[in-house]
Design an enzyme around this catalytic site. Structure first.
Site, short mmCIF file in Angstrom:
data_model
loop_
_atom_site.label_atom_id
_atom_site.label_comp_id
_atom_site.label_asym_id
_atom_site.label_seq_id
_atom_site.Cartn_x
_atom_site.Cartn_y
_atom_site.Cartn_z
N GLU A 59 -11.34 3.41 6.17
CA GLU A 59 -10.36 4.34 6.72
C GLU A 59 -11.15 5.47 7.40
OE1 GLU A 59 -6.61 7.16 5.31
OE2 GLU A 59 -8.10 6.54 3.84
N HIS A 114 -9.66 0.96 -1.17
CA HIS A 114 -9.59 1.65 0.11
C HIS A 114 -11.00 1.62 0.72
CE1 HIS A 114 -5.84 3.00 -1.53
NE2 HIS A 114 -5.62 3.91 -0.60
N HIS A 143 0.87 -1.19 0.00
CA HIS A 143 0.00 0.00 0.00
C HIS A 143 0.90 1.23 0.00
CE1 HIS A 143 -3.87 2.02 1.79
NE2 HIS A 143 -3.13 2.92 1.13
#
Length: 337
Positions: free
Chosen positions: A200, A197, A17
């Site tokens: 988060e 993603h 990542h």
């Protein structure tokens, strides 16, 4: 921490990542701005560093896109990636799967081929120079629409032999994974792996969507999965790899302090978590800085660090035989270090 720091320094690991545009150091930004005669809204390296104070993801993205504007030529992208690989090699990285954001560049009139020629030249050189293998992950910008993502996938067609997967990044809140269901399905039909993603800043529901709608092969971040015990059980059961980025989480205020980071809890829950640097030029550290910060704040010992490194190989998109060889290399190192 000195002995543990030395152990981390030589620990074989993969990075899964890392946004290549996010490795643009202030010094290189200034050099490229001068080379390409691009005006930037900073008059010194110190001014850039002072601007790297973010309260959320969007604050960071605003300056991130300004910095990327200096990237104009094949040589720029080659130099950018070469600088990252030099640092990665110094950190014991033996394999890297790096994100790139073609829409950030094509929307400025930079050709897709320009980006790809520069990045792949640096990847090939890094393998020859450092022995680092690498893969590219093409990310769609989630704040743009589905049509723009499809256009990017179309532009990528001549380069699919050099692209391993598609991903989904940029502003998470308000842009759920399901927005890109059809383009992810099209990417899968092209033989590409899928990552996204999720979790988060976005809620656990975004993680569910990444799993069920996008059918991801790997989950980027995923911190907020911990809010949903059933989701955690599923991630453990399916051995879904999570690419966690401790210093990014701190810089973007996902956690208040590193002492609050849940990396050890994630390990204790049995999640296949990895440690990565995300946007290292902006977030204060490359992969070993992230390992050290997490180890010091959360009391991670050698066994936990080896588990994190092992997870990075198991979660990679390398062929199984290459994964096994890298895990064996890691175990040999751990046994004699």
């Amino acid at each position: 921490m000195t002995d543990l720091s030395d152990f981390i320094a030589r620990l074989p690991k993969a990075e899964l990542h890392m946004h290549i545009e996010g490795s643009l150091e202030p010094e290189l930004m200034f050099a490229l701005a001068q080379r390409n005669r691009v005006e930037i809204p900073f008059d010194s390296v110190e001014a850039v560093c002072a601007a790297y104070q973010f309260s959320n993801l969007q604050d960071f993205l605003d300056i991130y896109y300004r910095g990327a504007d200096v990237l104009r030529t094949e040589a720029d992208f080659r130099d950018l990636a070469a600088a990252y690989f030099d640092r990665a090699a110094a950190d014991g990285v033996v394999h890297a799967e790096i994100f790139f954001d073609p829409q950030t560049h094509t929307d400025r009139g930079i050709g897709f081929d320009v980006v790809m020629r520069g990045l792949t030249a640096a990847m090939d050189a890094a393998q020859a120079r450092h022995g680092i293998t690498s893969r590219l992950i093409l990310c769609f910008l989630r704040h743009l629409d589905e049509a723009a993502a499809f256009a990017t996938l179309e532009a990528a067609q001549p380069w699919l032999h050099r692209i391993e997967a598609v991903g989904l990044d940029s502003s998470e809140l308000g842009h759920p994974p399901e927005k890109f269901a059809r383009v992810f399905a099209a990417a899968a039909a092209c033989g590409l792996k899928r990552v996204a993603h999720a979790g988060e800043e976005g809620p656990p529901d975004y993680v569910h969507q990444a799993l069920d709608v996008l059918q991801v092969d790997r989950l980027d971040h995923g911190n907020r999965s911990l809010e949903d015990p059933a989701l955690v059980e599923r991630l453990v059961r399916e051995q879904m790899t999570l690419t966690v980025c401790p210093l990014s989480n701190l810089k973007l205020c996902v956690v208040g302090t590193m002492e609050e980071h849940p990396i050890d809890r994630m390990l204790d829950e049995g999640l296949r978590v990895t440690i990565n640097s995300d946007d290292p030029a902006y977030f204060g550290g490359y992969v070993n800085d992230n390992y050290r910060a997490a180890a010091e704040a959360r009391g991670l010992g050698r066994d936990a660090l080896v588990t994190l490194a092992r997870n990075s190989f198991l979660g990679s998109f390398l062929p199984e035989a290459e994964k096994a060889a890298l895990v064996a290399r890691l175990e040999e190192y751990a046994a004699r270090a």
